[in-house]
Motif scaffolding. Sequence first.
Motif, PDB file in Angstrom:
ATOM      1  N   PRO A  27      66.302  53.480 -48.639  1.00  0.00           N
ATOM      2  CA  PRO A  27      65.811  52.419 -47.752  1.00  0.00           C
ATOM      3  C   PRO A  27      66.900  51.438 -47.310  1.00  0.00           C
ATOM      4  N   GLU A  28      67.858  51.178 -48.185  1.00  0.00           N
ATOM      5  CA  GLU A  28      68.933  50.233 -47.842  1.00  0.00           C
ATOM      6  C   GLU A  28      69.871  50.790 -46.773  1.00  0.00           C
ATOM      7  N   SER A  29      69.735  52.064 -46.434  1.00  0.00           N
ATOM      8  CA  SER A  29      70.591  52.619 -45.381  1.00  0.00           C
ATOM      9  C   SER A  29      70.081  52.267 -43.982  1.00  0.00           C
ATOM     10  N   VAL A  30      68.947  51.553 -43.917  1.00  0.00           N
ATOM     11  CA  VAL A  30      68.408  51.119 -42.628  1.00  0.00           C
ATOM     12  C   VAL A  30      68.388  49.585 -42.576  1.00  0.00           C
ATOM     13  N   THR A  31      69.057  49.030 -41.590  1.00  0.00           N
ATOM     14  CA  THR A  31      69.098  47.578 -41.414  1.00  0.00           C
ATOM     15  C   THR A  31      68.135  47.158 -40.317  1.00  0.00           C
ATOM     16  N   LEU A  32      67.325  46.155 -40.614  1.00  0.00           N
ATOM     17  CA  LEU A  32      66.408  45.610 -39.615  1.00  0.00           C
ATOM     18  C   LEU A  32      67.105  44.520 -38.805  1.00  0.00           C
ATOM     19  N   VAL A  33      67.210  44.758 -37.502  1.00  0.00           N
ATOM     20  CA  VAL A  33      67.700  43.734 -36.579  1.00  0.00           C
ATOM     21  C   VAL A  33      66.464  43.078 -35.965  1.00  0.00           C
ATOM     22  N   ALA A  34      66.199  41.833 -36.332  1.00  0.00           N
ATOM     23  CA  ALA A  34      65.022  41.126 -35.798  1.00  0.00           C
ATOM     24  C   ALA A  34      65.386  40.576 -34.420  1.00  0.00           C
ATOM     25  N   VAL A  35      64.700  41.066 -33.395  1.00  0.00           N
ATOM     26  CA  VAL A  35      65.055  40.708 -32.015  1.00  0.00           C
ATOM     27  C   VAL A  35      64.315  39.432 -31.602  1.00  0.00           C
ATOM     28  N   VAL A  54      69.763  39.292 -40.148  1.00  0.00           N
ATOM     29  CA  VAL A  54      70.306  40.058 -39.032  1.00  0.00           C
ATOM     30  C   VAL A  54      69.368  39.911 -37.829  1.00  0.00           C
ATOM     31  N   PHE A  55      69.911  39.423 -36.726  1.00  0.00           N
ATOM     32  CA  PHE A  55      69.107  39.136 -35.540  1.00  0.00           C
ATOM     33  C   PHE A  55      69.764  39.722 -34.297  1.00  0.00           C
ATOM     34  N   GLY A  56      68.928  39.994 -33.284  1.00  0.00           N
ATOM     35  CA  GLY A  56      69.438  40.505 -32.019  1.00  0.00           C
ATOM     36  C   GLY A  56      69.005  39.625 -30.866  1.00  0.00           C
ATOM     37  N   MET A 196      62.602  50.709 -31.695  1.00  0.00           N
ATOM     38  CA  MET A 196      62.100  49.365 -31.444  1.00  0.00           C
ATOM     39  C   MET A 196      60.699  49.273 -32.051  1.00  0.00           C
ATOM     40  N   SER A 197      59.943  48.231 -31.679  1.00  0.00           N
ATOM     41  CA  SER A 197      58.642  48.011 -32.330  1.00  0.00           C
ATOM     42  C   SER A 197      57.757  49.250 -32.322  1.00  0.00           C
ATOM     43  N   SER A 198      57.763  49.987 -31.204  1.00  0.00           N
ATOM     44  CA  SER A 198      56.800  51.072 -31.049  1.00  0.00           C
ATOM     45  C   SER A 198      57.265  52.395 -31.656  1.00  0.00           C
ATOM     46  N   ASP A 199      58.554  52.497 -31.989  1.00  0.00           N
ATOM     47  CA  ASP A 199      59.049  53.819 -32.387  1.00  0.00           C
ATOM     48  C   ASP A 199      60.115  53.787 -33.485  1.00  0.00           C
ATOM     49  N   VAL A 211      67.486  49.436 -36.797  1.00  0.00           N
ATOM     50  CA  VAL A 211      66.335  49.423 -35.896  1.00  0.00           C
ATOM     51  C   VAL A 211      66.190  48.009 -35.350  1.00  0.00           C
ATOM     52  N   ARG A 212      65.851  47.907 -34.065  1.00  0.00           N
ATOM     53  CA  ARG A 212      65.793  46.608 -33.390  1.00  0.00           C
ATOM     54  C   ARG A 212      64.332  46.282 -33.092  1.00  0.00           C
ATOM     55  N   VAL A 213      63.760  45.407 -33.871  1.00  0.00           N
ATOM     56  CA  VAL A 213      62.319  45.153 -33.767  1.00  0.00           C
ATOM     57  C   VAL A 213      62.074  43.705 -33.352  1.00  0.00           C
ATOM     58  N   GLY A 214      61.395  43.539 -32.214  1.00  0.00           N
ATOM     59  CA  GLY A 214      61.100  42.211 -31.694  1.00  0.00           C
ATOM     60  C   GLY A 214      59.635  41.861 -31.785  1.00  0.00           C
ATOM     61  N   SER A 215      58.845  42.376 -30.844  1.00  0.00           N
ATOM     62  CA  SER A 215      57.455  41.932 -30.701  1.00  0.00           C
ATOM     63  C   SER A 215      56.601  42.214 -31.944  1.00  0.00           C
ATOM     64  N   ALA A 216      56.898  43.254 -32.688  1.00  0.00           N
ATOM     65  CA  ALA A 216      56.107  43.535 -33.900  1.00  0.00           C
ATOM     66  C   ALA A 216      56.325  42.478 -34.980  1.00  0.00           C
ATOM     67  N   ILE A 217      57.379  41.672 -34.828  1.00  0.00           N
ATOM     68  CA  ILE A 217      57.614  40.560 -35.775  1.00  0.00           C
ATOM     69  C   ILE A 217      57.204  39.235 -35.165  1.00  0.00           C
ATOM     70  N   PHE A 218      57.711  38.961 -33.956  1.00  0.00           N
ATOM     71  CA  PHE A 218      57.528  37.640 -33.363  1.00  0.00           C
ATOM     72  C   PHE A 218      56.239  37.517 -32.555  1.00  0.00           C
ATOM     73  N   GLY A 219      55.644  38.646 -32.177  1.00  0.00           N
ATOM     74  CA  GLY A 219      54.490  38.624 -31.297  1.00  0.00           C
ATOM     75  C   GLY A 219      54.908  38.932 -29.870  1.00  0.00           C
ATOM     76  N   ALA A 220      53.923  38.971 -28.977  1.00  0.00           N
ATOM     77  CA  ALA A 220      54.198  39.345 -27.578  1.00  0.00           C
ATOM     78  C   ALA A 220      55.087  38.306 -26.903  1.00  0.00           C
ATOM     79  N   ARG A 221      55.967  38.781 -26.003  1.00  0.00           N
ATOM     80  CA  ARG A 221      56.832  37.846 -25.282  1.00  0.00           C
ATOM     81  C   ARG A 221      56.208  37.439 -23.974  1.00  0.00           C
TER      82      ARG A 221
END
Length: 221
Positions: A27-35, A54-56, A196-199, A211-221
């Motif tokens: 699991p540690e081989s995957v870094t979450l970039v919170a967009v 880690v943020f994008g 991203m959030s969907s895939d 992986v770059r995940v935005g809306s699944a964390i912060f909500g809809a933009r």
Amino acid sequence: MKVTSVGALDSIKTRIRDAALAVGRVPESVTLVAVSKTFGIDDIRPLLDAGQRVFGENRVQEAQQKWPELRRNYPDIELHLIGPLQSNKAAEAVQLFDVIETVDRPKIAEAIAKEMRRQGRSPKLLVQVNVGRELQKAGIDPDQAPGFVEQCRSQYDLKISGLMCIPPVEEVPDTHFRMLFNIAQATQLPLISMGMSSDFEAAIREGATHVRVGSAIFGAR
Ligand SMILES: *Cc1c(COP(=O)(O)O)cnc(C)c1O
């Protein structure tokens, strides 16, 4: 939203972990970039307090307005540029970002190289690949990617650490993710930013390290 974003962060982290374990990956081989694009400092702070580092961001100017202040309190932030870069913004990008994921043409590589020398800073660099060969989309053509990575090394003295892609929205992403993974293998690049959030779970199955995940964390933009 501030409270739920931390809950959403936890559930994304669990899903990343499960997706990695399901294919025998650590699991540690995957870094979450919170967009965090379009979201403000007050939306971001709860995630920092919850330990996310880690943020994008996709725009240099927007990131400049948010992150210098946040960095004062959280010096170990790792900020990724995930949006297109214009060469007249290269100075700001090299100064602000720890990872630039969107190197995709000689002109940008040259501008980044010049700024890195001038500032004595060395953000990690990823080459963006246009895996779907979409006319309107940024990124280098997949066939030209290995040559461009080599050109970055030989002509601009730039070390490329990995590859990034955004597959066509209307297509099943798996084959596009696999293509990026294969190019990364062929060019011996360790970092692979995709999903991203969907895939993001599919991306992890195909070898994503970021992986770059935005809306699944912060909500809809
Ligand atoms: C906005 C963005 C993301 C996050 O997209 P979500 O669907 O909100 O997770 C990922 N990568 C890039 C390049 C983006 O611009």
